[in-house]
Design a protein around this motif. Structure first.
Motif, PDB file in Angstrom:
ATOM      1  N   ARG A 288      79.372  13.294  40.813  1.00 54.09           N
ATOM      2  CA  ARG A 288      78.461  13.775  41.283  1.00 54.09           C
ATOM      3  C   ARG A 288      77.628  15.427  41.793  1.00 54.09           C
ATOM      4  N   ALA A 289      79.144  15.832  42.311  1.00 53.41           N
ATOM      5  CA  ALA A 289      78.656  17.483  42.738  1.00 53.41           C
ATOM      6  C   ALA A 289      78.572  18.627  40.925  1.00 53.41           C
ATOM      7  N   VAL A 290      79.253  17.825  39.762  1.00 54.83           N
ATOM      8  CA  VAL A 290      79.209  18.219  38.429  1.00 54.83           C
ATOM      9  C   VAL A 290      77.936  18.648  37.704  1.00 54.83           C
ATOM     10  N   VAL A 291      77.329  17.064  38.256  1.00 56.34           N
ATOM     11  CA  VAL A 291      75.662  16.730  37.624  1.00 56.34           C
ATOM     12  C   VAL A 291      74.937  17.268  38.921  1.00 56.34           C
ATOM     13  N   LYS A 292      75.372  17.896  40.053  1.00 63.35           N
ATOM     14  CA  LYS A 292      74.345  18.621  40.576  1.00 63.35           C
ATOM     15  C   LYS A 292      74.012  20.162  39.914  1.00 63.35           C
ATOM     16  N   ALA A 293      75.258  20.600  40.032  1.00 66.61           N
ATOM     17  CA  ALA A 293      75.017  22.106  39.461  1.00 66.61           C
ATOM     18  C   ALA A 293      74.731  21.801  38.601  1.00 66.61           C
ATOM     19  N   LEU A 294      75.002  20.707  36.873  1.00 62.72           N
ATOM     20  CA  LEU A 294      74.170  20.979  35.598  1.00 62.72           C
ATOM     21  C   LEU A 294      72.313  20.904  35.916  1.00 62.72           C
ATOM     22  N   GLN A 295      71.959  20.091  37.471  1.00 66.79           N
ATOM     23  CA  GLN A 295      70.461  19.530  37.266  1.00 66.79           C
ATOM     24  C   GLN A 295      70.218  21.063  37.352  1.00 66.79           C
ATOM     25  N   ALA A 296      70.197  21.744  38.854  1.00 70.62           N
ATOM     26  CA  ALA A 296      69.583  22.354  39.776  1.00 70.62           C
ATOM     27  C   ALA A 296      69.581  24.060  39.876  1.00 70.62           C
ATOM     28  N   ARG A 297      70.637  24.525  39.211  1.00 68.42           N
ATOM     29  CA  ARG A 297      71.130  25.521  38.799  1.00 68.42           C
ATOM     30  C   ARG A 297      69.979  25.901  38.355  1.00 68.42           C
ATOM     31  N   GLU A 298      69.163  26.961  39.071  1.00 59.69           N
ATOM     32  CA  GLU A 298      68.242  27.772  38.543  1.00 59.69           C
ATOM     33  C   GLU A 298      68.724  29.260  36.945  1.00 59.69           C
ATOM     34  N   LEU A 299      69.912  29.591  37.775  1.00 54.87           N
ATOM     35  CA  LEU A 299      70.276  30.341  37.564  1.00 54.87           C
ATOM     36  C   LEU A 299      71.099  30.356  36.068  1.00 54.87           C
ATOM     37  N   LEU A 300      71.302  28.863  35.941  1.00 53.20           N
ATOM     38  CA  LEU A 300      71.894  28.819  34.777  1.00 53.20           C
ATOM     39  C   LEU A 300      71.503  28.418  33.753  1.00 53.20           C
ATOM     40  N   HIS A 301      70.094  27.695  34.284  1.00 44.71           N
ATOM     41  CA  HIS A 301      69.347  28.287  33.045  1.00 44.71           C
ATOM     42  C   HIS A 301      68.607  29.037  32.782  1.00 44.71           C
ATOM     43  N   GLN A 302      68.165  30.075  33.908  1.00 41.72           N
ATOM     44  CA  GLN A 302      68.130  31.286  33.531  1.00 41.72           C
ATOM     45  C   GLN A 302      68.538  31.975  32.446  1.00 41.72           C
ATOM     46  N   VAL A 303      69.913  31.784  32.881  1.00 41.58           N
ATOM     47  CA  VAL A 303      70.755  32.407  31.542  1.00 41.58           C
ATOM     48  C   VAL A 303      70.893  32.156  30.309  1.00 41.58           C
ATOM     49  N   LEU A 304      70.717  30.830  30.094  1.00 40.59           N
ATOM     50  CA  LEU A 304      70.632  30.047  28.690  1.00 40.59           C
ATOM     51  C   LEU A 304      69.932  30.542  28.200  1.00 40.59           C
ATOM     52  N   VAL A 305      67.772  30.990  28.967  1.00 38.54           N
ATOM     53  CA  VAL A 305      67.022  30.871  28.008  1.00 38.54           C
ATOM     54  C   VAL A 305      67.406  32.319  27.803  1.00 38.54           C
ATOM     55  N   TYR A 306      67.817  33.468  28.789  1.00 41.17           N
ATOM     56  CA  TYR A 306      67.835  34.608  28.133  1.00 41.17           C
ATOM     57  C   TYR A 306      68.912  34.910  27.052  1.00 41.17           C
ATOM     58  N   THR A 307      69.923  34.148  26.826  1.00 39.81           N
ATOM     59  CA  THR A 307      70.866  33.871  25.348  1.00 39.81           C
ATOM     60  C   THR A 307      70.400  33.786  24.486  1.00 39.81           C
ATOM     61  N   LEU A 308      69.061  32.508  24.546  1.00 38.68           N
ATOM     62  CA  LEU A 308      68.183  32.094  23.405  1.00 38.68           C
ATOM     63  C   LEU A 308      67.404  33.831  22.855  1.00 38.68           C
ATOM     64  N   ASP A 309      67.123  34.396  23.383  1.00 37.49           N
ATOM     65  CA  ASP A 309      66.322  35.091  23.309  1.00 37.49           C
ATOM     66  C   ASP A 309      66.912  36.608  22.885  1.00 37.49           C
ATOM     67  N   THR A 310      67.685  36.718  23.225  1.00 41.29           N
ATOM     68  CA  THR A 310      68.749  37.437  22.707  1.00 41.29           C
ATOM     69  C   THR A 310      69.419  37.205  20.965  1.00 41.29           C
ATOM     70  N   ALA A 311      69.269  36.036  21.080  1.00 38.35           N
ATOM     71  CA  ALA A 311      69.887  35.697  19.705  1.00 38.35           C
ATOM     72  C   ALA A 311      68.470  35.401  19.107  1.00 38.35           C
ATOM     73  N   ASN A 312      67.728  35.522  18.695  1.00 39.64           N
ATOM     74  CA  ASN A 312      66.258  35.697  18.508  1.00 39.64           C
ATOM     75  C   ASN A 312      65.789  36.960  17.926  1.00 39.64           C
ATOM     76  N   VAL A 313      66.270  38.068  18.735  1.00 44.65           N
ATOM     77  CA  VAL A 313      66.134  39.259  18.539  1.00 44.65           C
ATOM     78  C   VAL A 313      66.837  39.826  17.848  1.00 44.65           C
ATOM     79  N   MET A 314      68.668  39.561  17.744  1.00 46.67           N
ATOM     80  CA  MET A 314      69.562  39.619  16.702  1.00 46.67           C
ATOM     81  C   MET A 314      69.044  39.065  15.099  1.00 46.67           C
ATOM     82  N   ASN A 315      67.988  38.360  15.458  1.00 40.21           N
ATOM     83  CA  ASN A 315      68.556  37.409  14.083  1.00 40.21           C
ATOM     84  C   ASN A 315      67.869  37.444  13.970  1.00 40.21           C
TER      85      ASN A 315
END
Length: 502
Positions: A251-278
């Motif tokens: 349950r702790a793992v599920v909550k960390a994957l669901q409700a951590r806004e910082l984790l989601h923002q970092v993923l989006v930032y990684t995708l944007d960086t990849a699109n610029v480099m590619n």
């Protein structure tokens, strides 16, 4: 000279006599020649037994005489068996027989052509190969198998009394029949369970010779089920706690994957960086990225510094609080232990709950066989409370199963929950580590700049040089004053000045 061939066994037919002889003998003209392909006239039949005929050829070397000619079209099927000579019995010399047809096709083979023997053999020559008479087998009387002095049941009963000294068998059997765990211990239940297993394999029909414990267990067959149920009763609390801890971890793992806004923002930032480099490649303008690609980000290194990777670039935009939070998220996501059985964490959780349900059912059935008592009532209350808790745990496990499916869709991956947590947890911890390395490098650069500005070791600023000269003058003055003071004191006391000064 070799003997003439047998009639019909090869060799050219004899030449016909001259015509005048045929005419003189038959009194007429000679017969016409035979038809082409039919050869000459058939050979005369072999003489009957007892009739005179040509002498037989010498016997083959070691193989007796030649095969007799076929009688009336019969085909020979082997060599005649020689008579066993009188005398000592020799060992057999194993040889392979020659095909009878081959013997017929080769009338002048080596054994027949070599008629004169250069080497001879006899029984005297083969005296070393006389077969020894078989030794009489020794007959030894079979040793009588010692009867068991003590059966397995007797041994286990003796061990039971030795492990549980001072036990009253009557009271123990009564507590066992009432399912009273306040009297019966777990070690006693284990020993009794082993004893019941051994009893099922032996004949215990003579009740007069049985131990009172064995007699009591045999008299009440329900005690075996009660023992099995009480063993479950002792193990169930630990098993339940283990399943509860697994549910909390998942349950702790599920909550960390669901409700951590910082984790989601970092993923989006990684995708944007990849699109610029590619930009300008087939990987440009991607709407999402696979989680498996996060594990390879440390391989993308800077062209100026190989120690600076794309992770350091991503971490440069994080604050100190962001790095601390990402590290905590990563440690939470990596809590689920890896398993090599091929089952997911949620599947193992469901399997554990099914095992708990089976154990509770067995315990409830065993309590139904126990006597009515306060101990049995207490055990039934325990079963009821455990069943209610188990229903709650099963409901939470069902919700976690649904959450695992939803997270797979949210992160666009078919991976199970523990693998998603392991990848994202490793990514979060790597970013936190990269941020710490960036901070350390920045602090190092600040210290170097401050040292250069202050004229540190090896500096050439005037301020630094003046400060160094003043310190040297002060030290020299202090040393002169100390030396003068020590010298004056030593002259006054009349002692050795050099030793006192040193």
């Amino acid at each position: 000279p070799p003997p003439p061939p047998f009639p019909g066994f090869g060799g050219p037919p004899p030449p016909p006599p001259p015509p005048f002889m045929l005419e003189a003998a038959a009194g007429g003209p000679p017969p016409p020649p035979p038809f082409p392909g039919f050869g000459g006239p058939p050979p005369p039949p072999p003489p009957f037994p007892g009739a005179a005929g040509p002498p037989p050829p010498p016997p083959f070397l070691g193989m007796g005489g030649p095969p007799p000619p076929p009688q009336f079209g019969a085909v020979p099927r082997g060599l005649p068996v020689a008579a066993v000579p009188a005398g000592p019995k020799l060992k057999r010399m194993t040889i392979k027989k020659v095909d009878a047809g081959l013997l017929q096709r080769a009338p002048s083979h080596v054994f027949r052509a070599t008629a004169t023997r250069r080497f001879t053999t006899s029984l005297a020559d083969l005296s070393r190969f006389v077969e020894k008479p078989a030794a009489a087998m020794k007959t030894t009387a079979a040793k009588p198998v010692a009867a068991k002095k003590q059966s397995n049941v007797d041994i286990m009963v003796t061990s039971f009394y030795r492990n549980h000294k001072g036990l009253n068998v009557t009271d123990f059997l009564e507590a066992l029949s009432c399912a009273d765990t306040s009297v019966v211990t777990i070690n006693q239940l284990i020993d009794v369970g082993n004893l019941l297993t051994a009893m099922a394999k032996e004949d215990l029909s003579n009740d007069d010779e049985l131990d009172p414990l064995i007699r009591g267990l045999k008299k009440n067959p329900a005690l075996e089920k009660i023992v099995e149920g009480l063993l479950v009763r002792f193990d169930y609390p630990d098993d339940s706690k283990k399943s509860t801890a697994e549910i909390e971890t998942v349950r702790a793992v599920v909550k960390a994957l669901q409700a951590r806004e910082l984790l989601h923002q970092v993923l989006v930032y990684t995708l944007d960086t990849a699109n610029v480099m590619n930009t300008g490649t087939y990987l440009a303008n991607q709407p999402a990225l696979s989680l498996q690609s996060l594990s390879d980000l440390s391989l993308i290194k800077s062209t100026e510094n190989a120690k600076f990777t794309i992770l350091h670039q991503l971490a440069s935009k994080l604050s100190a609080d962001d790095a601390i939070e990402l590290k905590a998220i990563g440690e939470t996501l990596k809590q689920i232990p890896k398993n090599k059985s091929g089952t997911t964490a949620v599947e193992r959780l469901q399997s554990g709950l099914d095992t708990l349900k089976t154990k509770l059912t067995k315990l409830a059935e065993s309590l139904g066989l126990a006597k009515e008592s306060a101990a049995r009532s207490a055990q039934e209350i325990f079963v009821k409370e455990a069943q209610e808790l188990l229903q709650t745990m099963q409901s939470e496990a069902g919700q976690l199963t649904q959450d695992e499916k939803d997270l797979g869709l949210f992160y666009l991956t078919p991976l199970p929950l523990e693998e998603i947590g392991d990848i994202m947890g490793g990514f979060a911890c790597a970013l936190a580590k990269a941020h710490a390395e960036n901070t350390a490098e920045a602090d190092k650069a600040k210290k170097a700049a401050a040292s250069a500005a202050a004229g540190g070791p090896g500096g050439s600023s005037k301020t630094g040089g003046a400060a160094g000269a003043g310190q040297k003058d002060l030290v020299a003055s202090l040393l002169r004053g100390i030396r003068t003071k020590v010298k004056n004191d030593s002259e006054t006391e009349g002692s050795d000045s050099d030793s006192d000064f040193h």
